[in-house]
Write an enzyme that holds these catalytic residues in place. Structure first.
Site, mmCIF file in Angstrom:
data_model
loop_
_atom_site.group_PDB
_atom_site.id
_atom_site.type_symbol
_atom_site.label_atom_id
_atom_site.label_comp_id
_atom_site.label_asym_id
_atom_site.label_seq_id
_atom_site.Cartn_x
_atom_site.Cartn_y
_atom_site.Cartn_z
ATOM 1 N N HIS A 37 26.590 35.768 44.850
ATOM 2 C CA HIS A 37 27.323 36.789 45.567
ATOM 3 C C HIS A 37 27.019 37.176 47.318
ATOM 4 C CE1 HIS A 37 29.369 37.877 41.895
ATOM 5 N NE2 HIS A 37 29.723 38.198 42.458
ATOM 6 N N GLU A 81 33.358 42.263 44.802
ATOM 7 C CA GLU A 81 34.606 41.278 44.537
ATOM 8 C C GLU A 81 35.663 42.943 45.267
ATOM 9 O OE1 GLU A 81 35.050 39.895 41.360
ATOM 10 O OE2 GLU A 81 32.632 38.615 41.960
ATOM 11 N N CYS A 126 21.015 36.098 43.943
ATOM 12 C CA CYS A 126 22.710 36.877 43.524
ATOM 13 C C CYS A 126 23.294 36.018 43.842
ATOM 14 C CB CYS A 126 22.554 37.564 43.254
ATOM 15 S SG CYS A 126 24.266 38.634 43.153
ATOM 16 N N ASP A 156 30.614 31.911 37.008
ATOM 17 C CA ASP A 156 29.772 32.915 37.431
ATOM 18 C C ASP A 156 30.652 34.381 36.656
ATOM 19 O OD1 ASP A 156 27.793 34.946 38.974
ATOM 20 O OD2 ASP A 156 29.525 34.917 41.104
ATOM 21 N N SER A 157 30.034 35.696 37.850
ATOM 22 C CA SER A 157 30.411 36.714 36.815
ATOM 23 C C SER A 157 31.552 37.356 38.097
ATOM 24 C CB SER A 157 29.432 37.905 37.278
ATOM 25 O OG SER A 157 28.638 37.950 37.997
ATOM 26 N N CYS A 189 25.079 31.641 38.205
ATOM 27 C CA CYS A 189 24.493 33.323 38.226
ATOM 28 C C CYS A 189 23.432 33.199 38.391
ATOM 29 C CB CYS A 189 25.940 33.684 37.176
ATOM 30 S SG CYS A 189 25.788 35.769 37.047
#
Length: 263
Positions: free
Chosen positions: A185, A151, A183, A10-11, A73
């Site tokens: 996240h 993040e 997403c 994932d990012s 992602c």
């Protein structure tokens, strides 16, 4: 092959929400997770940049001898998974916004999708929306700024509160009864969202569906790890501060290792 790990990338830290569902569903599987936080967020990059990053991540997971890769992602899936499947021989499990269940279960006929620009502007998202949401009003909202705050560990910050109201309040006014998280996240924001959304708005993410699909693919290939083998290895690689990644794994009781790596 059965003892080879599942690869996940994932990012950044968001895909750990998918990792946790995979761990619950497949407790006998070893796993290697790549947190590409140094290049987050993918959703604000060009399709060419996203593809290059996905190839880099795939190559690294192949070096770790992974038997299957979960692209944890949404932006990476919508922009790169077709290429990855065409150019590598192992299976890839992707993630798309769960529009189908929202469209099938809406009572108001209005659903919201909160996702990155990279996901909402992709051809795959347009196809998925067209296939499953015909006759449904889909309110699309870019989640600009949410991933960087997550993040940075600022889930409970004032900046996050302002952004969530900015994105969710217009959806509430338009009568959504389902909110699709586009997403990986964003599941870490569910509690914050519930404090803003009316109680009757259902929040949908893709974690459980991805875990079930991963299990189905491994079963079909006779590649499941043997039960109670006691050789499970759980490794996380990050190209940013490993303590940030660790903070998203506080609820994981199993032994795991976090390694900082320049990739």
């Amino acid at each position: 092959m059965n003892l080879q790990p599942i690869g996940i990338f994932d990012s950044g830290v968001g895909g750990t929400s998918i990792w946790k569902e995979l761990r619950r569903t497949l407790p006998d599987e070893s796993m290697v997770y790549l947190a590409d936080s140094a290049n987050a967020p993918y959703g604000e990059r060009s399709p060419h940049e996203i593809l290059k990053l996905c190839i880099k991540n795939t190559e690294l997971l192949l070096e770790k001898d992974c038997k299957l890769i979960v692209v944890a992602c949404n932006t990476a899936t919508t922009n790169a998974i077709a290429y990855l499947r065409d150019n590598y021989s192992l299976p890839f499990i992707g993630i798309e916004p769960a529009i189908k269940p929202a469209a099938l279960n809406t009572s108001s006929g209005v659903i919201g999708v909160l996702a990155t620009r990279g996901t909402l502007s992709s051809e795959l998202f347009a196809r998925t929306s067209g296939n499953f949401a015909a006759g449904i009003r889909v309110i699309e909202q870019f989640g600009d700024g949410l991933v960087p705050l997550i993040e940075a560990g600022k889930i409970h910050s004032e900046e996050m509160t302002i952004l969530l109201h900015q994105y969710l309040d217009p959806m509430i006014e338009k009568g959504i009864d389902h909110l699709v998280l586009g997403c990986t996240h964003y599941p870490y924001l569910i509690d914050r969202m519930k404090s803003i959304l009316p109680e009757d708005v259902k929040i949908i993410d893709s974690g459980q569906a991805v875990a079930r699909q991963t299990k189905r693919v491994l079963e079909a290939q006779n590649a499941l790890a043997p039960a109670n083998d006691n050789q499970v290895s759980l490794k996380f690689y990050t190209n940013a501060d490993k303590e940030l990644l660790r903070s998203f794994l506080n609820d994981v009781n199993d032994p795991f290792e976090i390694i900082e790596l320049d990739f």
